[in-house]
Design an enzyme around this catalytic site. Sequence first.
Site, PDB file in Angstrom:
ATOM      1  N   GLU A 100       0.883  -1.172   0.000  1.00 34.24           N
ATOM      2  CA  GLU A 100       0.000   0.000   0.000  1.00 34.24           C
ATOM      3  C   GLU A 100       0.909   1.206   0.000  1.00 34.24           C
ATOM      4  O   GLU A 100       1.556   1.508   1.000  1.00 34.24           O
ATOM      5  CB  GLU A 100      -0.930  -0.026   1.213  1.00 34.24           C
ATOM      6  CG  GLU A 100      -2.103   0.932   1.087  1.00 34.24           C
ATOM      7  CD  GLU A 100      -1.821   2.290   1.703  1.00 34.24           C
ATOM      8  OE1 GLU A 100      -1.458   3.221   0.925  1.00 34.24           O
ATOM      9  OE2 GLU A 100      -1.939   2.433   2.924  1.00 34.24           O
ATOM     10  N   CYS A 115      -1.871   8.900   2.782  1.00 31.72           N
ATOM     11  CA  CYS A 115      -1.840   8.497   1.382  1.00 31.72           C
ATOM     12  C   CYS A 115      -3.166   8.775   0.688  1.00 31.72           C
ATOM     13  O   CYS A 115      -3.205   9.005  -0.517  1.00 31.72           O
ATOM     14  CB  CYS A 115      -1.506   7.014   1.270  1.00 31.72           C
ATOM     15  SG  CYS A 115       0.146   6.602   1.855  1.00 31.72           S
TER      16      CYS A 115
END
Length: 462
Positions: free
Chosen positions: A236, A270
Site C-alpha cells: 500500500e 496516502c
Amino acid sequence: MSDERPPTSFQTTNPATEVDLRSYAVDDEATVESTLETAAAQFDSWSDRPITERESLLEGVATVLRDGKAEYAELITDEVGKPIDQARSEVEKCAWVCEYYAERAGEYLQDDRLGAVPGTKTYVTYEPLGPVLAIMPWNYPFWQVFRFAAPHLTAGNVGVLKHAPNTMGCAQAITSIFREAGYPDGVFSSLQIPDDRVANVIRDDRIAAVTLTGSTRAGRAVAAESGEALKKTVLELGGSDPFVVLDDAPIETVAERAASARTLNAGQSCISAKRIVVHDGIADEFLSAFTREMKSLTVGDPADEATDIGPLARADLLEQLDEQVQASVEAGATIVTGGEPLSRTGYFYPPTVLTGVPDGCPAAEEELFGPVATVTSVPDEETAVSVANDSQYGLGASVWTGDTDRGENLVSKIEAGNVFVNQIVQSDPRLPFGGIKQSGYGSELSDHGIREFTNPKTVWVE
C-alpha cells in the site's frame, strides 16, 4: 568509500516542541536472529490453535486498547504530532478492527465447498503462510499495524513488525498490548533496525511473506527483494487522490469536506484529497469557499483539544514539502493562501492552496505529504476524469455531486483502487482497501484482505 557508521540508536522527538523524547537501541544481529527464531518456532503451535481461540484473544486486544486509549493517544501525539482527538480516534479504530475480525475471521476463512465430480469431496481451505514481516509507516503508527495484525494473526500467521524509527515508542506499546491480551511470546514481535538491514530480513527463509505501507520508492525495493525470494507481498504505497467536484455539487458543504479531506493528520495521509478538480461553472465560488475553510483551521499544539492541524512529523518532511511548493511556484503555480513554514518552534506548515499548477512541477507530478491542496478547473466531466487519471498513482478518488447516479456513472472511468461518491476516501474494516498503478497492489481488510496471506489449498477426496 563512506565513513558514515550505522546508527546504534533511534531518537524519537516531539515534532511540536522539537524536544527529544527517548532513545531506543538498534537491535544487534543476535537479537534479530532470536526474534526470527522465536517467531518461526511459534508458528506451528499458533496456527494449530482453533480459530475461535485466536478470535477470543483478539477481542481481548480490543479491550486493552480501549482501556488504555488515553495513554496510547498521548503517545501518538507526542511522537508524530497528531491532534489529540484524531489520535484517540485512531486508537478507537484499532479496537474496532480487532472486534470486527474477532467476530468475522472464522466466517471469512471457512472452507469453500466446490462441486467437481459426483462421489468426490472437493473444497478449498485457507491455511496461514507463516511469519509475515510488516514494514509500517509513522503517519498512522497504531492503525497501520493493527489493520495488518488483526486479520493476519487471527488467520494463524505470526507477525514481525519493522516500524518507522520515529515511532519506536508506539512499536513497543503495540507489542505490549498483544502481550497483555495473552498472546504467546513470538506471535507478535518487533524489530528495531534501520532500513538498510530490512533486505536481510526479507531474504531470511523464516519470513514467509511481506507487507509494506509506505512510499512508492520503498515499495519497489521491497517488491524486488521479495520477488527475488518468491515471497508474497502486499504493498500500500503513495497516493495523489483527486477530489472531483461537479457543477451540481453543494458548494459550501463540499468545500468544508474538501478542507477536512486534505488536512486530516496535517495532510500526511496516502488517501488525502490532494488534487481538487472542479467544474468551471462553480470554480470561482468553490475556490473562495474552500480557501475560507482552509484559513479557518487552527494550527497549533496537537495536545490542545482546539487544534485542527498539528506539525509535520519530522524536520526533513517539512523541508521537503516546502521545497516542493517553492519549486511549483517557480514553475508558475499561484499561492492562494499559506505557502511557507510557520515561524515558530515545531515543524508547522499552514493549510495551503495552489492554483494554476503547470504540468511537470512537483505539485502536479509528486505526492505532497502535508496540508497543501491544488485546485484545477475543468470544462466538463470528461476532462475531470482525464485530469483525475493523469497521475502515476491510483489509490483513492472521490466524486462530489448533487446527483448520485451521475457520480456513480463516473466510477468505472476513474483509475483507482477506491472510489467514493459524496464521501471522503477512508479505510473501513468491512471493505477491501488497496491501490493500483504506483500505489501498490493487494488488498487489506474485509474478507479479501484476511485471505492475502493464506494458501488457498485445493483438496480432492475420492
